[in-house]
Design a protein around this motif. Structure first.
Motif, PDB file in Angstrom:
ATOM      1  N   ARG A  57      31.199  73.453  65.937  1.00 24.26           N
ATOM      2  CA  ARG A  57      29.921  72.759  65.833  1.00 24.26           C
ATOM      3  C   ARG A  57      29.660  72.481  64.355  1.00 24.26           C
ATOM      4  NH1 ARG A  57      25.505  72.208  69.070  1.00 24.26           N
ATOM      5  NH2 ARG A  57      26.415  73.622  70.621  1.00 24.26           N
ATOM      6  N   PHE A  58      29.661  71.201  63.997  1.00 22.64           N
ATOM      7  CA  PHE A  58      29.417  70.773  62.626  1.00 22.64           C
ATOM      8  C   PHE A  58      27.932  70.509  62.453  1.00 22.64           C
ATOM      9  CE2 PHE A  58      28.758  67.087  59.800  1.00 22.64           C
ATOM     10  CZ  PHE A  58      29.272  67.574  58.610  1.00 22.64           C
ATOM     11  N   GLU A  59      27.282  71.303  61.636  1.00 21.05           N
ATOM     12  CA  GLU A  59      25.850  71.167  61.396  1.00 21.05           C
ATOM     13  C   GLU A  59      25.630  70.187  60.240  1.00 21.05           C
ATOM     14  OE1 GLU A  59      21.841  71.657  62.064  1.00 21.05           O
ATOM     15  OE2 GLU A  59      23.501  72.488  63.225  1.00 21.05           O
ATOM     16  N   ILE A  60      24.873  69.119  60.512  1.00 16.47           N
ATOM     17  CA  ILE A  60      24.588  68.120  59.488  1.00 16.47           C
ATOM     18  C   ILE A  60      23.537  68.675  58.535  1.00 16.47           C
ATOM     19  CG2 ILE A  60      23.764  65.790  59.019  1.00 16.47           C
ATOM     20  CD1 ILE A  60      24.696  65.008  61.821  1.00 16.47           C
ATOM     21  N   GLU A  61      23.934  68.849  57.291  1.00 18.21           N
ATOM     22  CA  GLU A  61      23.004  69.347  56.276  1.00 18.21           C
ATOM     23  C   GLU A  61      22.335  68.189  55.538  1.00 18.21           C
ATOM     24  OE1 GLU A  61      25.493  71.822  53.904  1.00 18.21           O
ATOM     25  OE2 GLU A  61      25.794  73.304  55.500  1.00 18.21           O
ATOM     26  N   GLU A  62      23.105  67.205  55.165  1.00 19.93           N
ATOM     27  CA  GLU A  62      22.590  65.982  54.560  1.00 19.93           C
ATOM     28  C   GLU A  62      23.362  64.797  55.130  1.00 19.93           C
ATOM     29  OE1 GLU A  62      23.929  68.179  51.895  1.00 19.93           O
ATOM     30  OE2 GLU A  62      22.079  69.339  51.943  1.00 19.93           O
ATOM     31  N   ALA A  63      22.678  63.668  55.259  1.00 19.30           N
ATOM     32  CA  ALA A  63      23.348  62.469  55.763  1.00 19.30           C
ATOM     33  C   ALA A  63      22.618  61.237  55.270  1.00 19.30           C
ATOM     34  CB  ALA A  63      23.392  62.478  57.294  1.00 19.30           C
ATOM     35  N   SER A  64      23.353  60.162  55.173  1.00 13.22           N
ATOM     36  CA  SER A  64      22.763  58.867  54.822  1.00 13.22           C
ATOM     37  C   SER A  64      23.451  57.793  55.641  1.00 13.22           C
ATOM     38  CB  SER A  64      22.914  58.572  53.322  1.00 13.22           C
ATOM     39  OG  SER A  64      24.287  58.519  52.967  1.00 13.22           O
ATOM     40  N   ALA A  65      22.727  56.733  55.903  1.00 16.11           N
ATOM     41  CA  ALA A  65      23.272  55.580  56.608  1.00 16.11           C
ATOM     42  C   ALA A  65      23.208  54.371  55.698  1.00 16.11           C
ATOM     43  CB  ALA A  65      22.486  55.317  57.889  1.00 16.11           C
ATOM     44  N   PRO A 107      20.366  63.776  46.070  1.00 12.68           N
ATOM     45  CA  PRO A 107      20.840  62.937  44.959  1.00 12.68           C
ATOM     46  C   PRO A 107      22.256  63.246  44.510  1.00 12.68           C
ATOM     47  CG  PRO A 107      18.601  63.684  44.587  1.00 12.68           C
ATOM     48  CD  PRO A 107      19.092  64.419  45.782  1.00 12.68           C
ATOM     49  N   ASP A 108      22.697  64.500  44.596  1.00 13.33           N
ATOM     50  CA  ASP A 108      23.993  64.855  44.032  1.00 13.33           C
ATOM     51  C   ASP A 108      25.168  64.354  44.855  1.00 13.33           C
ATOM     52  OD1 ASP A 108      23.319  66.574  46.082  1.00 13.33           O
ATOM     53  OD2 ASP A 108      24.312  68.309  45.199  1.00 13.33           O
ATOM     54  N   ARG A 109      25.012  64.175  46.135  1.00 10.19           N
ATOM     55  CA  ARG A 109      26.158  63.745  46.938  1.00 10.19           C
ATOM     56  C   ARG A 109      25.782  62.767  48.045  1.00 10.19           C
ATOM     57  NH1 ARG A 109      27.762  69.071  50.656  1.00 10.19           N
ATOM     58  NH2 ARG A 109      25.717  69.405  51.605  1.00 10.19           N
ATOM     59  N   ASN A 110      24.536  62.455  48.177  1.00  9.45           N
ATOM     60  CA  ASN A 110      24.097  61.724  49.352  1.00  9.45           C
ATOM     61  C   ASN A 110      23.374  60.422  49.043  1.00  9.45           C
ATOM     62  OD1 ASN A 110      24.227  61.996  52.187  1.00  9.45           O
ATOM     63  ND2 ASN A 110      22.011  62.225  52.242  1.00  9.45           N
ATOM     64  N   ARG A 111      23.051  60.189  47.796  1.00  8.32           N
ATOM     65  CA  ARG A 111      22.273  59.012  47.452  1.00  8.32           C
ATOM     66  C   ARG A 111      23.150  57.764  47.441  1.00  8.32           C
ATOM     67  NH1 ARG A 111      19.262  59.536  41.974  1.00  8.32           N
ATOM     68  NH2 ARG A 111      17.900  60.834  43.274  1.00  8.32           N
ATOM     69  N   HIS A 163      32.267  36.144  47.492  1.00  3.38           N
ATOM     70  CA  HIS A 163      31.065  36.589  48.181  1.00  3.38           C
ATOM     71  C   HIS A 163      31.307  36.904  49.661  1.00  3.38           C
ATOM     72  CE1 HIS A 163      28.266  36.125  44.880  1.00  3.38           C
ATOM     73  NE2 HIS A 163      28.760  34.917  44.622  1.00  3.38           N
ATOM     74  N   HIS A 164      32.552  36.935  50.101  1.00  3.29           N
ATOM     75  CA  HIS A 164      32.834  37.374  51.458  1.00  3.29           C
ATOM     76  C   HIS A 164      32.414  38.837  51.612  1.00  3.29           C
ATOM     77  CE1 HIS A 164      34.870  33.651  52.047  1.00  3.29           C
ATOM     78  NE2 HIS A 164      35.508  34.029  53.145  1.00  3.29           N
ATOM     79  N   SER A 165      32.004  39.188  52.812  1.00  2.00           N
ATOM     80  CA  SER A 165      31.534  40.555  53.039  1.00  2.00           C
ATOM     81  C   SER A 165      31.711  40.918  54.507  1.00  2.00           C
ATOM     82  CB  SER A 165      30.053  40.677  52.630  1.00  2.00           C
ATOM     83  OG  SER A 165      29.613  42.022  52.707  1.00  2.00           O
ATOM     84  N   MET A 166      31.099  42.006  54.928  1.00  2.00           N
ATOM     85  CA  MET A 166      31.116  42.448  56.317  1.00  2.00           C
ATOM     86  C   MET A 166      29.732  42.939  56.694  1.00  2.00           C
ATOM     87  SD  MET A 166      34.734  44.513  56.707  1.00  2.00           S
ATOM     88  CE  MET A 166      34.433  45.571  55.275  1.00  2.00           C
ATOM     89  N   ASN A 167      29.348  42.705  57.936  1.00  2.00           N
ATOM     90  CA  ASN A 167      28.167  43.344  58.488  1.00  2.00           C
ATOM     91  C   ASN A 167      28.614  44.641  59.147  1.00  2.00           C
ATOM     92  OD1 ASN A 167      26.328  41.423  57.654  1.00  2.00           O
ATOM     93  ND2 ASN A 167      26.431  40.247  59.552  1.00  2.00           N
ATOM     94  N   PHE A 168      27.910  45.709  58.864  1.00  2.00           N
ATOM     95  CA  PHE A 168      28.362  47.020  59.335  1.00  2.00           C
ATOM     96  C   PHE A 168      27.194  47.986  59.426  1.00  2.00           C
ATOM     97  CE2 PHE A 168      28.343  47.163  54.759  1.00  2.00           C
ATOM     98  CZ  PHE A 168      27.844  48.416  54.463  1.00  2.00           C
ATOM     99  N   ARG A 169      27.450  49.105  60.121  1.00  2.00           N
ATOM    100  CA  ARG A 169      26.552  50.262  60.150  1.00  2.00           C
ATOM    101  C   ARG A 169      27.416  51.485  59.913  1.00  2.00           C
ATOM    102  NH1 ARG A 169      25.444  50.163  65.777  1.00  2.00           N
ATOM    103  NH2 ARG A 169      27.143  48.630  65.802  1.00  2.00           N
ATOM    104  N   SER A 170      27.057  52.318  58.982  1.00  2.00           N
ATOM    105  CA  SER A 170      27.879  53.487  58.677  1.00  2.00           C
ATOM    106  C   SER A 170      27.003  54.704  58.405  1.00  2.00           C
ATOM    107  CB  SER A 170      28.788  53.217  57.473  1.00  2.00           C
ATOM    108  OG  SER A 170      28.012  53.028  56.301  1.00  2.00           O
ATOM    109  N   VAL A 171      27.609  55.867  58.591  1.00  2.00           N
ATOM    110  CA  VAL A 171      26.961  57.142  58.290  1.00  2.00           C
ATOM    111  C   VAL A 171      27.942  58.012  57.531  1.00  2.00           C
ATOM    112  CG1 VAL A 171      26.163  59.331  59.292  1.00  2.00           C
ATOM    113  CG2 VAL A 171      25.309  57.182  60.188  1.00  2.00           C
ATOM    114  N   VAL A 172      27.460  58.676  56.511  1.00  2.00           N
ATOM    115  CA  VAL A 172      28.216  59.707  55.800  1.00  2.00           C
ATOM    116  C   VAL A 172      27.404  60.997  55.917  1.00  2.00           C
ATOM    117  CG1 VAL A 172      29.149  60.480  53.596  1.00  2.00           C
ATOM    118  CG2 VAL A 172      29.253  58.062  54.207  1.00  2.00           C
ATOM    119  N   ALA A 173      28.017  62.025  56.478  1.00  2.00           N
ATOM    120  CA  ALA A 173      27.312  63.286  56.711  1.00  2.00           C
ATOM    121  C   ALA A 173      28.059  64.432  56.040  1.00  2.00           C
ATOM    122  CB  ALA A 173      27.178  63.561  58.205  1.00  2.00           C
ATOM    123  N   PHE A 174      27.301  65.349  55.459  1.00  2.00           N
ATOM    124  CA  PHE A 174      27.866  66.522  54.797  1.00  2.00           C
ATOM    125  C   PHE A 174      27.366  67.785  55.495  1.00  2.00           C
ATOM    126  CE2 PHE A 174      27.435  63.201  51.593  1.00  2.00           C
ATOM    127  CZ  PHE A 174      28.696  63.168  51.036  1.00  2.00           C
TER     128      PHE A 174
END
Length: 213
Positions: A154-162, A6-10, A97-108
């Protein structure tokens, strides 16, 4: 395993587009060849694009030994890695209402240096295979000296969201009556025809650049 924090990944805006499961996150990562690595050094934020490869729940990154970014990563500083696929331009009947279709990931997470020679060899092979599958079966392998002259972390993924958006524009009921075209312009990333190096031997110009799977 990636998990919601919740603090950085929600994901707060358009929560319905958020995903926290490993399968979705890894699939988005595996279909990308470039990531953007964000870090803070002496109060100055930096975001650097880098090639990468996923190995398990880690991302492999490489560069010159004197790289400022890799030095920061290897020292255990917290890092944010992002990846985005742009899949389409969403054109609504109103510009609002213009937008974009996308897929993204943010990883910490944090990273550690890869110093073991055998592990570095394997990491660089993984990077090459991720970018050009089958290439390592054709090209000369890196020597020990070349590998030792390359920094790998080597970056270890601790938390991630898409976050994923798909589908047509979401016009208001009133705007749907306007005589304006609305829909999606798809965007695809494709590999073009290989261009031989200017100094390539003529008999090799028709050779496949990678070995088919």
């Amino acid at each position: 395993m990636p998990r919601q924090q919740p603090d950085r990944n929600r994901i707060n805006r358009h929560k319905e587009r958020g995903h926290y499961d490993t399968e979705t996150i890894h699939a988005i990562l595996d279909q990308a060849k470039i990531c953007h690595v964000g870090f803070n050094m002496d109060g100055q934020p930096f975001v650097i694009p880098m090639a990468f490869a996923r190995q398990g729940n880690s991302l492999l990154l490489h560069g010159a030994p004197n790289s400022r970014l890799l030095g920061q990563l290897a020292s255990g500083f917290p890092v944010c890695v992002t990846i985005t696929h742009l899949d389409g331009l969403v054109l609504a009947r109103s510009t609002f209402h213009h937008s974009m279709n996308f897929r993204s990931v943010v990883a910490f997470g944090t990273a550690r240096p890869v110093n073991d020679l055998e592990e570095k060899h394997a990491a660089l092979i993984a990077l090459t295979e991720h970018l050009t599958p089958g290439r390592t079966t054709l090209a000369r392998a890196a020597t020990d000296q070349e590998v030792m002259a390359t920094a790998v972390v080597r970056f270890e993924i601790e938390e991630a969201s898409a976050k994923v958006r798909r589908g047509p524009p979401l016009d208001s009921p009133k705007d749907r009556q306007l005589d304006v075209w609305a829909g999606v312009i798809p965007i695809h990333s494709v590999e073009g025809e290989p261009i031989p190096a200017p100094d390539l031997k003529p008999e090799l110009c028709t050779q496949e650049p990678v070995k088919p799977a």
